[in-house]
Design a protein around this motif. Structure first.
Motif, mmCIF file in Angstrom:
data_model
loop_
_atom_site.group_PDB
_atom_site.id
_atom_site.type_symbol
_atom_site.label_atom_id
_atom_site.label_comp_id
_atom_site.label_asym_id
_atom_site.label_seq_id
_atom_site.Cartn_x
_atom_site.Cartn_y
_atom_site.Cartn_z
ATOM 1 N N MET A 106 0.969 -1.221 -0.158
ATOM 2 C CA MET A 106 0.008 0.127 -0.055
ATOM 3 C C MET A 106 0.846 1.298 -0.062
ATOM 4 N N THR A 107 0.330 2.246 -0.720
ATOM 5 C CA THR A 107 1.268 3.495 -0.900
ATOM 6 C C THR A 107 0.603 4.447 0.238
ATOM 7 N N LEU A 132 2.172 10.402 -0.243
ATOM 8 C CA LEU A 132 3.391 10.329 -1.170
ATOM 9 C C LEU A 132 2.993 11.344 -2.477
ATOM 10 N N SER A 133 4.363 11.986 -2.863
ATOM 11 C CA SER A 133 4.211 12.790 -3.697
ATOM 12 C C SER A 133 4.503 12.156 -5.086
ATOM 13 N N PHE A 134 4.230 12.691 -6.270
ATOM 14 C CA PHE A 134 4.359 12.156 -7.448
ATOM 15 C C PHE A 134 5.961 11.866 -7.911
ATOM 16 N N GLN A 135 6.711 13.001 -7.329
ATOM 17 C CA GLN A 135 8.152 13.012 -7.295
ATOM 18 C C GLN A 135 8.934 11.874 -6.585
ATOM 19 N N THR A 136 8.406 11.678 -5.353
ATOM 20 C CA THR A 136 8.913 10.876 -4.327
ATOM 21 C C THR A 136 8.560 9.289 -5.072
ATOM 22 N N ALA A 137 7.347 8.983 -5.466
ATOM 23 C CA ALA A 137 7.075 7.807 -6.152
ATOM 24 C C ALA A 137 7.887 7.539 -7.482
ATOM 25 N N THR A 138 8.365 8.415 -8.111
ATOM 26 C CA THR A 138 9.164 8.296 -9.359
ATOM 27 C C THR A 138 10.595 7.941 -8.921
ATOM 28 N N GLU A 139 10.790 8.562 -7.868
ATOM 29 C CA GLU A 139 12.316 8.336 -7.375
ATOM 30 C C GLU A 139 12.694 7.196 -6.690
ATOM 31 N N GLU A 140 11.540 6.621 -5.990
ATOM 32 C CA GLU A 140 11.680 5.272 -5.489
ATOM 33 C C GLU A 140 11.416 4.268 -6.565
ATOM 34 N N LEU A 141 10.520 4.537 -7.557
ATOM 35 C CA LEU A 141 10.536 3.566 -8.610
ATOM 36 C C LEU A 141 12.068 3.467 -9.300
ATOM 37 N N LEU A 150 3.590 1.323 -6.874
ATOM 38 C CA LEU A 150 3.873 2.836 -7.358
ATOM 39 C C LEU A 150 3.659 3.275 -8.885
ATOM 40 N N ILE A 151 3.850 2.175 -9.695
ATOM 41 C CA ILE A 151 2.972 2.456 -10.978
ATOM 42 C C ILE A 151 1.592 2.592 -11.072
ATOM 43 N N GLU A 152 0.929 1.707 -10.261
ATOM 44 C CA GLU A 152 -0.516 2.048 -10.149
ATOM 45 C C GLU A 152 -1.021 3.493 -9.623
ATOM 46 N N TRP A 153 -0.409 3.657 -8.378
ATOM 47 C CA TRP A 153 -0.575 5.169 -7.738
ATOM 48 C C TRP A 153 -0.238 6.136 -8.783
ATOM 49 N N CYS A 154 1.066 6.053 -9.461
ATOM 50 C CA CYS A 154 1.480 7.258 -10.591
ATOM 51 C C CYS A 154 0.342 7.155 -11.602
ATOM 52 N N ARG A 155 -0.024 6.186 -12.244
ATOM 53 C CA ARG A 155 -1.185 6.086 -13.209
ATOM 54 C C ARG A 155 -2.356 6.828 -12.831
ATOM 55 N N GLU A 156 -2.703 6.351 -11.641
ATOM 56 C CA GLU A 156 -4.092 7.074 -11.211
ATOM 57 C C GLU A 156 -3.844 8.708 -10.783
ATOM 58 N N ARG A 157 -2.709 8.856 -10.395
ATOM 59 C CA ARG A 157 -2.427 10.381 -10.130
ATOM 60 C C ARG A 157 -2.503 11.337 -11.612
ATOM 61 N N LEU A 158 -1.721 10.829 -12.436
ATOM 62 C CA LEU A 158 -1.566 11.180 -13.883
ATOM 63 C C LEU A 158 -3.223 11.487 -14.177
ATOM 64 N N GLU A 159 -3.914 10.455 -14.159
ATOM 65 C CA GLU A 159 -5.412 10.409 -14.599
ATOM 66 C C GLU A 159 -6.121 11.503 -13.867
#
Length: 67
Positions: free
Chosen positions: A1-2, A6-15, A42-51
Motif C-alpha cells: 500500500m502506498t 506520497l508525492s509524484f516525485q517521491t514515487a518516481t524516485e523510489e521507482l 507505485l506504478i498504479e498510484w502514479c497512473r491514477e495520479r496522472l489520470e
C-alpha cells in the motif's frame, strides 16, 4: 500500500531506485518479489495520479473557455 502523503516525485524516485536495484548485477532473489510488488503499487498510484491530474487540467481549461 502506498503512503497517503506520497508525492509524484517521491514515487518516481523510489521507482528509479528499485529499477536500478533490479537492473544491477547483484539482484537479491530474496527481496525480488517485494521490490516488484512495491514497484507495481507505485506504478498504479502514479497512473491514477496522472489520470486525476489530466481530468483536473481538462476541467480548468473548459472553465477558461467559458469566459
Amino acid at each position: 500500500m502506498t503512503d497517503p502523503d506520497l508525492s509524484f516525485q517521491t514515487a518516481t524516485e523510489e521507482l528509479e531506485k528499485i529499477l536500478k536495484k533490479l537492473d544491477g548485477d547483484d539482484v537479491n532473489i530474496d527481496s525480488l518479489t517485494i521490490d516488484l510488488e512495491r514497484a507495481s503499487e507505485l506504478i498504479e498510484w502514479c497512473r491514477e495520479r496522472l489520470e486525476a491530474t489530466r481530468h483536473e487540467v481538462e476541467r480548468i481549461v473548459t472553465d477558461l473557455d467559458k469566459d
